[in-house]
Design an enzyme around this catalytic site. Structure first.
Site, PDB file in Angstrom:
ATOM      1  CG  HIS A  73      -2.275   1.034  -2.030  1.00  0.00           C
ATOM      2  ND1 HIS A  73      -1.174   1.365  -1.274  1.00  0.00           N
ATOM      3  CD2 HIS A  73      -3.338   1.604  -1.404  1.00  0.00           C
ATOM      4  CE1 HIS A  73      -1.548   2.092  -0.231  1.00  0.00           C
ATOM      5  NE2 HIS A  73      -2.856   2.250  -0.294  1.00  0.00           N
ATOM      6  CG  ASP A 111       2.065   1.018  -2.437  1.00  0.00           C
ATOM      7  OD1 ASP A 111       1.452   1.339  -3.472  1.00  0.00           O
ATOM      8  OD2 ASP A 111       1.579   1.107  -1.286  1.00  0.00           O
ATOM      9  CB  SER A 170      -2.962   4.907   1.653  1.00  0.00           C
ATOM     10  OG  SER A 170      -2.840   3.790   2.484  1.00  0.00           O
TER      11      SER A 170
END
Length: 482
Positions: free
Chosen positions: A274, A320, A417
């Site tokens: 992402h 992911d 992230s």
């Protein structure tokens, strides 16, 4: 008349006993005929008295029931009775290797210390992987009822068949704080590759939020108050050499960085899929401890190739995971080194059953706060899968795992992230996760969600082998199949 006769007979008996050569003692049967007594155990008064061990079982022969009256406890009575009935079988100390002996009727039982078995604890138990990792420094597997040790890439097995050694100056998985030299290994494990289309849309997503929030579905703004939670913010600063595998993805517009990554070897960075949607073009910085200061240890690398998993789901964040190939190799040093990739079975049986892992990054210090200027790290406990599933309405797939605190105000947050989740085993750190998403930052009852690296080890390995040849002028997005 009768009385004088009895006295005469008594005199005769006594006189005969005193004659030379005659014994002054008589046997029990004859003595009992002369002097009779009432046995106390048979009397009414003896029966109503509290049991006394000496009276019941020493002065007289007792039964198990009489001994039970004394101890008023079955276990203690049995322990006494076993010795009373046939002696102490443990007197000769039959249990070897510090085993504990327990007496029985005509037998004994040994409780062995760890590592021994057998009637007398005389047999050495083979140390398989479930016991102290089979004494292996790193990977352990069982083969024909014996242990086989092996090591991560960049290490070799020592002469003892257990230890993992490296001649590299900076081997993978080693923190280098206070060390003059350490090494790195081109770390790989079991994985696979393939290509895909060009980078999709450049929608700006907000890492570490829940999937629906990223799509503006059911979006709710958190209430701003003085109790805003702190996450990797709530952690501590990474000192030089403590988080050498940390990478930072940044664009010309976001010099502070928008996502993290993990150094796997001199050419490859592991990150979240992402993150690729947050900037069309970006670079990778390694060795950075403070985005506002330069100490000469930072290095910037351009991206040559982007490899995103083709099953990545933008609505659920499943699959992911992505890989970045750099145009130029990373030079490893004290503050720049890779984390080790584990073996799948060993990692799931050993690494991910440890109590905690470690996450690091430059993420926000509060849910609605600014990015951290300094690199931070935090220890987070692994969370039981069922507990995690019950904590959220979003799907927790087999490619994810949970870590964090139920109430403690520490967590990974926006900007973290794609960053590393590593787990320590015997002073070596292995990649176990990728910071993926979460509902807010450090909210009570919520946990951080991580991509489970062990589910993609073959994919990672094949991705790193997919590209051979000179680098291209522009980054290419390829896509290895799972």
């Amino acid at each position: 008349m009768e009385s004088p006769v009895r006295l005469s007979l008594l005199y005769v008996v006594l006189a005969s006993l005193l004659l030379p050569g005659r014994s002054v003692f008589i046997n029990r049967e004859r003595a009992n005929n002369v002097l009779q007594r009432i046995r106390r155990a048979n009397s009414f008064f003896e029966e109503i008295k509290k049991g006394n061990l000496e009276r019941e079982c020493v002065e007289e022969i007792c039964s198990f029931e009489e001994a039970r009256e004394v101890f008023e406890d079955n276990e203690k009575t049995t322990e006494f009775w076993n010795k009373y009935e046939d002696g102490d079988q443990c007197e000769s100390s039959p249990c070897q290797n510090q085993g504990e002996c327990r007496d029985g009727l005509g037998s004994y039982t040994c409780t062995c210390t760890e590592g021994f078995e057998g009637k007398n604890c005389e047999l050495f138990v083979r140390k398989l992987c479930s016991l102290d990792n089979g004494d292996c420094d790193q990977f352990c597997r069982e083969e024909q009822n014996s242990v086989v040790c092996s090591c991560a890439k960049g290490y070799f097995l020592g002469n003892d068949g257990k230890s993992c050694l490296s001649t590299a100056p900076f081997p993978c998985g080693k923190t280098n704080k206070g060390r003059a030299k350490r090494s790195v290994a081109l770390n790989t494990s079991n994985s696979e590759p393939d290509p895909e289309d060009l980078m999709p849309d450049a929608d700006i997503l907000y890492p570490t939020e829940s999937p629906s929030e990223l799509l503006n579905l059911n979006k709710t703004e958190p209430e701003a108050n003085s109790d805003d939670v702190i996450r990797i913010v709530g952690g501590q600063e990474c000192k030089r050499g403590e988080c050498p595998w940390q990478a930072l993805l940044f664009s010309d517009e976001e010099t502070d960085g928008f996502c993290g990554g993990t150094i796997l070897n001199e050419f490859y960075i592991l990150t979240a899929a992402h993150c690729l949607h947050q900037a069309k073009r970006f670079k990778v910085r390694v060795g950075d401890l403070n985005t506002e200061q330069e100490d000469g240890g930072e290095m910037v690398h351009e991206v040559d190739m982007i490899i995103k998993h083709n099953k990545f789901q933008r609505d659920t964040y499943d699959f992911d995971i992505a890989m970045l190939r750099l145009k130029t190799p990373i030079t490893f040093r004290e503050n720049v080194a890779p984390a080790c990739l584990p073996q799948k079975d060993w990692a799931e049986a050993t690494l991910m059953t440890q109590k905690t892992g470690i996450v690091s990054g430059f993420g926000r210090t509060h849910e609605k706060g600014r990015q951290s200027k300094v690199l931070k790290m935090m220890e987070v406990p692994y969370v039981d899968r069922n507990t995690c599933r019950l904590s959220t309405s979003f799907s927790i797939t087999q490619n994810m795992f949970c870590a964090g605190y139920d109430a403690k105000q520490e967590d990974a947050c926006q900007g973290d992230s794609g960053g590393p989740h590593v787990t320590r085993f015997k002073d070596t750190y292995f990649v176990t996760g990728i910071v993926s998403w979460g509902e807010g930052c450090a909210r009570k009852g919520k946990y951080g969600i991580y991509t489970k690296v062990t589910a993609f080890l073959k994919w990672i390995d094949r991705s790193m082998k997919a590209r051979v040849g000179p680098t291209s002028e522009t980054p290419r997005l390829t896509h290895p199949p799972y």
